[in-house]
Every structure is written in structure tokens, then in C-alpha cells.
Design a protein around this motif. Structure first.
Motif, PDB file in Angstrom:
ATOM      1  N   VAL A  11      10.019   1.043  -1.734  1.00 11.55           N
ATOM      2  CA  VAL A  11       8.994   0.304  -2.847  1.00 11.55           C
ATOM      3  C   VAL A  11       8.692  -0.893  -2.164  1.00 11.55           C
ATOM      4  CG1 VAL A  11       9.077  -0.956  -5.045  1.00 11.55           C
ATOM      5  CG2 VAL A  11      10.945   1.055  -4.636  1.00 11.55           C
ATOM      6  N   GLU A  13       6.113  -2.453  -3.817  1.00 11.80           N
ATOM      7  CA  GLU A  13       5.848  -3.799  -4.834  1.00 11.80           C
ATOM      8  C   GLU A  13       6.003  -3.357  -6.241  1.00 11.80           C
ATOM      9  OE1 GLU A  13       5.425  -7.148  -5.693  1.00 11.80           O
ATOM     10  OE2 GLU A  13       4.317  -7.125  -3.673  1.00 11.80           O
ATOM     11  N   ARG A  14       6.342  -4.161  -7.090  1.00  8.82           N
ATOM     12  CA  ARG A  14       6.699  -3.928  -8.429  1.00  8.82           C
ATOM     13  C   ARG A  14       5.674  -4.533  -9.327  1.00  8.82           C
ATOM     14  NH1 ARG A  14      12.112  -2.120  -9.485  1.00  8.82           N
ATOM     15  NH2 ARG A  14      13.207  -1.854  -7.438  1.00  8.82           N
ATOM     16  N   GLN A  23      -1.597  -0.819 -15.709  1.00 12.63           N
ATOM     17  CA  GLN A  23      -1.263  -0.221 -14.587  1.00 12.63           C
ATOM     18  C   GLN A  23      -2.384  -0.598 -13.464  1.00 12.63           C
ATOM     19  OE1 GLN A  23      -1.044   4.080 -14.602  1.00 12.63           O
ATOM     20  NE2 GLN A  23      -0.676   4.436 -12.514  1.00 12.63           N
ATOM     21  N   ALA A  26      -1.169  -2.271  -9.954  1.00 12.10           N
ATOM     22  CA  ALA A  26      -0.482  -1.494  -9.251  1.00 12.10           C
ATOM     23  C   ALA A  26      -1.366  -0.569  -8.418  1.00 12.10           C
ATOM     24  CB  ALA A  26       0.465  -0.581  -9.953  1.00 12.10           C
ATOM     25  N   ASP A  45       8.605   3.331 -13.211  1.00 13.41           N
ATOM     26  CA  ASP A  45       9.905   3.417 -13.323  1.00 13.41           C
ATOM     27  C   ASP A  45      10.344   3.048 -14.798  1.00 13.41           C
ATOM     28  OD1 ASP A  45      12.684   3.144 -13.115  1.00 13.41           O
ATOM     29  OD2 ASP A  45      12.616   1.090 -12.111  1.00 13.41           O
ATOM     30  N   SER A  48      12.986   0.158 -15.611  1.00 17.07           N
ATOM     31  CA  SER A  48      12.854  -1.124 -15.460  1.00 17.07           C
ATOM     32  C   SER A  48      11.397  -1.270 -16.109  1.00 17.07           C
ATOM     33  CB  SER A  48      12.724  -1.690 -14.194  1.00 17.07           C
ATOM     34  OG  SER A  48      11.594  -1.035 -13.381  1.00 17.07           O
ATOM     35  N   SER A  50       8.376  -0.558 -15.095  1.00 18.31           N
ATOM     36  CA  SER A  50       7.492  -1.250 -14.342  1.00 18.31           C
ATOM     37  C   SER A  50       6.923  -0.145 -13.307  1.00 18.31           C
ATOM     38  CB  SER A  50       8.488  -1.812 -13.195  1.00 18.31           C
ATOM     39  OG  SER A  50       9.179  -3.208 -13.723  1.00 18.31           O
ATOM     40  N   LEU A  52       5.777   1.007 -10.036  1.00 18.39           N
ATOM     41  CA  LEU A  52       6.151   0.770  -8.516  1.00 18.39           C
ATOM     42  C   LEU A  52       5.128   1.340  -7.721  1.00 18.39           C
ATOM     43  CD1 LEU A  52       9.856   1.930  -8.747  1.00 18.39           C
ATOM     44  CD2 LEU A  52       8.812  -0.157  -9.117  1.00 18.39           C
ATOM     45  N   VAL A  54       5.058   2.683  -3.967  1.00 17.52           N
ATOM     46  CA  VAL A  54       6.020   3.418  -3.117  1.00 17.52           C
ATOM     47  C   VAL A  54       5.294   4.208  -2.252  1.00 17.52           C
ATOM     48  CG1 VAL A  54       7.748   3.675  -5.074  1.00 17.52           C
ATOM     49  CG2 VAL A  54       6.171   5.593  -4.574  1.00 17.52           C
TER      50      VAL A  54
END
Length: 60
Positions: A11, A13-14, A23, A26, A45, A48, A50, A52, A54
Motif C-alpha cells: 500500500v 497511500e490511503r 476517488q 487516489a 478497502d 476501512s 478507504s 488504497l 497499491v
């Protein structure tokens, strides 16, 4: 019956899913990483709430 395959991911960054732009931050971060040669992608995710960013194949 289908089986799920788990892939190790790193990961980078979140980003909170409840952010005003959703979104977009991200996706912008992932695009910047890809321009630098890092094969980043965005996943959600649900646990959470969130987004991510990845990279597959790393250590999770």
C-alpha cells in the motif's frame, strides 16, 4: 466453486472514501506513480472505507 487468489500488495497511500472528491485524489496519485514507472492502481478497502493505491507483488 470459484476460489479467490490472494496477491501480496504494497500500500503506497490511503485516501478516505468520504472525501469531497471521492476517488479522484487516489486516481491522481496512482497516475503520478505510473508516470514514474511504478505500476500503481487504486482499490477500495471496504473495511476501512478507504481507497488504497497499491502495487501488486510487494509485501503487504
Amino acid at each position: 466453486m470459484a476460489t479467490a487468489t490472494r496477491t501480496a500488495r504494497t500500500v503506497l497511500e490511503r485516501f478516505p472514501a468520504g472525501a469531497p472528491r471521492g476517488q479522484w485524489p487516489a486516481e491522481a496519485f496512482a497516475a503520478e506513480q505510473r508516470r514514474e514507472g511504478i505500476p500503481a492502481r487504486v482499490v477500495m478497502d471496504l473495511d476501512s472505507d478507504s481507497f488504497l493505491v497499491v502495487v501488486d507483488g510487494g509485501e503487504s
